[in-house]
Design a protein around this motif. Structure first.
Motif, short mmCIF file in Angstrom:
data_model
loop_
_atom_site.label_atom_id
_atom_site.label_comp_id
_atom_site.label_asym_id
_atom_site.label_seq_id
_atom_site.Cartn_x
_atom_site.Cartn_y
_atom_site.Cartn_z
N SER A 1 44.56 47.06 52.46
CA SER A 1 44.96 47.48 51.53
C SER A 1 43.03 48.08 50.63
O SER A 1 42.60 47.59 50.63
CB SER A 1 45.54 47.61 50.67
OG SER A 1 45.82 47.79 49.55
N LEU A 2 42.96 49.62 50.73
CA LEU A 2 41.81 49.75 50.17
C LEU A 2 42.04 49.42 48.79
O LEU A 2 40.63 48.82 48.75
CB LEU A 2 41.93 51.07 50.66
CG LEU A 2 40.51 51.92 50.24
CD1 LEU A 2 39.32 51.12 51.45
CD2 LEU A 2 40.61 53.18 50.26
N GLU A 3 42.93 48.93 48.03
CA GLU A 3 42.13 48.69 46.49
C GLU A 3 42.35 47.11 46.89
O GLU A 3 41.52 46.58 45.93
CB GLU A 3 43.81 48.72 46.06
CG GLU A 3 44.36 48.45 44.64
CD GLU A 3 45.04 48.24 44.07
OE1 GLU A 3 45.11 48.12 42.46
OE2 GLU A 3 45.97 49.23 44.18
N VAL A 4 42.96 46.20 47.77
CA VAL A 4 41.86 45.04 47.68
C VAL A 4 40.61 44.79 48.63
O VAL A 4 39.45 44.30 47.67
CB VAL A 4 43.13 43.79 48.73
CG1 VAL A 4 42.54 43.15 48.44
CG2 VAL A 4 44.49 43.42 48.21
N ILE A 5 39.90 46.01 49.01
CA ILE A 5 39.25 46.28 49.17
C ILE A 5 38.21 46.01 48.82
O ILE A 5 36.96 46.05 48.05
CB ILE A 5 38.47 47.32 50.54
CG1 ILE A 5 39.67 46.34 52.19
CG2 ILE A 5 37.27 47.07 51.14
CD1 ILE A 5 39.66 46.90 53.32
N THR A 6 38.50 47.33 47.89
CA THR A 6 37.93 47.85 46.13
C THR A 6 37.13 46.71 45.29
O THR A 6 36.98 46.44 45.03
CB THR A 6 38.10 49.09 45.81
OG1 THR A 6 38.58 49.82 47.17
CG2 THR A 6 37.19 49.70 45.04
N ARG A 7 38.79 45.90 45.45
CA ARG A 7 38.43 44.86 44.45
C ARG A 7 37.50 43.67 44.80
O ARG A 7 36.89 43.23 44.27
CB ARG A 7 39.85 44.66 43.56
CG ARG A 7 40.39 45.31 42.94
CD ARG A 7 42.19 44.86 42.68
NE ARG A 7 42.59 46.17 41.61
CZ ARG A 7 43.61 46.31 40.96
NH1 ARG A 7 43.78 44.53 40.55
NH2 ARG A 7 44.23 46.69 40.75
N ALA A 8 38.01 43.08 46.15
CA ALA A 8 36.63 42.34 46.89
C ALA A 8 35.54 42.71 46.54
O ALA A 8 34.38 41.99 46.17
CB ALA A 8 37.11 42.50 48.12
N GLU B 1 42.53 39.63 39.05
CA GLU B 1 42.28 41.24 39.72
C GLU B 1 44.11 41.47 40.11
O GLU B 1 44.33 42.43 39.95
CB GLU B 1 41.19 42.29 40.26
CG GLU B 1 40.24 42.08 40.08
CD GLU B 1 40.54 42.55 38.46
OE1 GLU B 1 40.61 44.16 38.90
OE2 GLU B 1 39.82 42.52 37.32
N MET B 2 44.51 41.01 41.71
CA MET B 2 45.21 41.13 41.82
C MET B 2 46.88 41.06 41.68
O MET B 2 47.64 41.78 42.23
CB MET B 2 45.20 40.70 43.45
CG MET B 2 44.49 41.36 44.90
SD MET B 2 44.14 40.66 46.06
CE MET B 2 45.48 40.32 46.50
N SER B 3 46.82 40.41 40.47
CA SER B 3 48.06 39.70 39.92
C SER B 3 48.04 40.55 38.77
O SER B 3 49.30 40.51 38.11
CB SER B 3 47.90 38.28 39.43
OG SER B 3 47.22 38.17 38.41
N SER B 4 47.16 41.49 38.37
CA SER B 4 47.36 42.33 37.01
C SER B 4 47.95 43.82 37.52
O SER B 4 49.20 43.76 38.43
CB SER B 4 46.10 43.23 37.13
OG SER B 4 45.85 44.23 38.01
#
Length: 128
Positions: free
Chosen positions: A3-10, A47-50
């Protein structure tokens, strides 16, 4: 596909850790300064659990489930004093952490580039 969202947060977490490491290096000669760092894995999990995050699920029995119990973000201070002036920054440790964080950041930017490359191919080929 990631997921691009996971990459962005990382990437955001890695950038924040880079800021803390740079701050530690900038204060290597400041008497009484205590080293700061962030538990990157815990930060990403939080972040991922928000509320507005991606959901993680297992697709096979041997996959590890994501656990919210370890999702605590804290900027930790290492209270070891390396010198008489009560400064806890070890420049060798900071440089090693900076190198490790830079490698991780580069890996994540490559994954983001791969994600966009795939999207570009799909757009250009029109699903053929």
């Amino acid at each position: 596909m990631e997921s691009l969202e996971v990459i962005t947060r990382a990437l955001a977490g890695s950038a924040r850790r880079g800021e803390l490491i740079a701050n530690n290096l900038a204060n290597v000669s400041t008497p009484g300064y205590k080293r700061q760092d962030i538990d990157f894995k815990s930060a990403l999990k939080q972040e991922m659990s928000s509320e507005n995050s991606v959901s993680l699920k297992t697709t096979k029995n041997n996959h590890l489930a994501f656990s919210k119990q370890y999702a605590s973000v804290q900027t930790s201070q290492n209270n070891r004093n390396y010198r008489n002036d009560k400064n806890s920054v070890d420049i060798d440790v900071e440089m090693a952490e900076l190198a490790k964080n830079s490698i991780y950041y580069n890996v994540m930017t490559n994954r983001a580039a791969g994600h966009f490359s795939t999207l570009n191919q799909v757009i250009q080929q029109g699903g053929k």
